[in-house]
Design a protein around this motif. Structure first.
Motif, PDB file in Angstrom:
ATOM      1  N   ALA A   1       8.242  47.413  34.208  1.00  0.00           N
ATOM      2  CA  ALA A   1       8.207  47.282  32.752  1.00  0.00           C
ATOM      3  C   ALA A   1       7.154  46.291  32.270  1.00  0.00           C
ATOM      4  O   ALA A   1       6.447  46.553  31.293  1.00  0.00           O
ATOM      5  CB  ALA A   1       9.577  46.868  32.233  1.00  0.00           C
ATOM      6  N   ALA A  34       5.965  42.300  40.662  1.00  0.00           N
ATOM      7  CA  ALA A  34       5.047  41.816  39.634  1.00  0.00           C
ATOM      8  C   ALA A  34       4.574  40.392  39.897  1.00  0.00           C
ATOM      9  O   ALA A  34       5.237  39.609  40.573  1.00  0.00           O
ATOM     10  CB  ALA A  34       5.734  41.888  38.270  1.00  0.00           C
ATOM     11  N   PRO A  52      14.537  43.500  33.038  1.00  0.00           N
ATOM     12  CA  PRO A  52      15.973  43.695  33.234  1.00  0.00           C
ATOM     13  C   PRO A  52      16.625  42.655  34.144  1.00  0.00           C
ATOM     14  O   PRO A  52      17.852  42.526  34.151  1.00  0.00           O
ATOM     15  CB  PRO A  52      16.057  45.090  33.868  1.00  0.00           C
TER      16      PRO A  52
HETATM   17 FE1  F3S Z   1       8.398  43.097  35.764  1.00  0.00          FE
HETATM   18 FE2  F3S Z   1       9.817  42.869  37.907  1.00  0.00          FE
HETATM   19 FE3  F3S Z   1      10.892  42.339  35.607  1.00  0.00          FE
HETATM   20  S1  F3S Z   1       8.331  44.468  37.511  1.00  0.00           S
HETATM   21  S2  F3S Z   1       9.829  43.648  34.160  1.00  0.00           S
HETATM   22  S3  F3S Z   1       9.270  41.235  36.571  1.00  0.00           S
HETATM   23  S4  F3S Z   1      11.891  43.345  37.311  1.00  0.00           S
END
Ligand code: F3S
Length: 80
Positions: A16, A33, A62
């Motif tokens: 996201a 991420a 989330p």
């Molecule tokens: Fe990004 Fe990981 Fe949260 S991909 S939106 S940090 S669960």
């Protein structure tokens, strides 16, 4: 100023944040991420024009893995 990091221990690679804030977040080979601006060190100020994206990504994660702080993360990993 605002700084950000991703807690990669709790990120579930949902994807996201990079969609919401592509100038701030990217993904590693596992889809986890990270802050691409400072290699997830959280020590470079987020540009004013990216703050809205940052807030949207923060609210949209989330697992609450996106951390935002008014101080650089180098000295203090705690975040709001
Ligand atoms: Fe990004 Fe990981 Fe949260 S991909 S939106 S940090 S669960």
């Amino acid at each position: 100023p605002l700084y950000t990091i991703v807690n990669q221990d709790t990120c579930i690679a949902c994807g996201a944040c990079g969609a919401t804030a592509p100038d701030i977040f990217d993904y590693d080979d596992m889809g986890v991420a990270f802050n691409l601006i400072d290699q997830n060190n959280g020590n470079i100020k987020i540009s004013d024009n990216l703050i809205d994206d940052l807030e949207d990504a923060f609210e949209g994660c989330p697992t609450e893995s996106i951390k935002i702080s008014k101080e650089p993360f180098t000295a203090n990993i705690q975040a709001r």
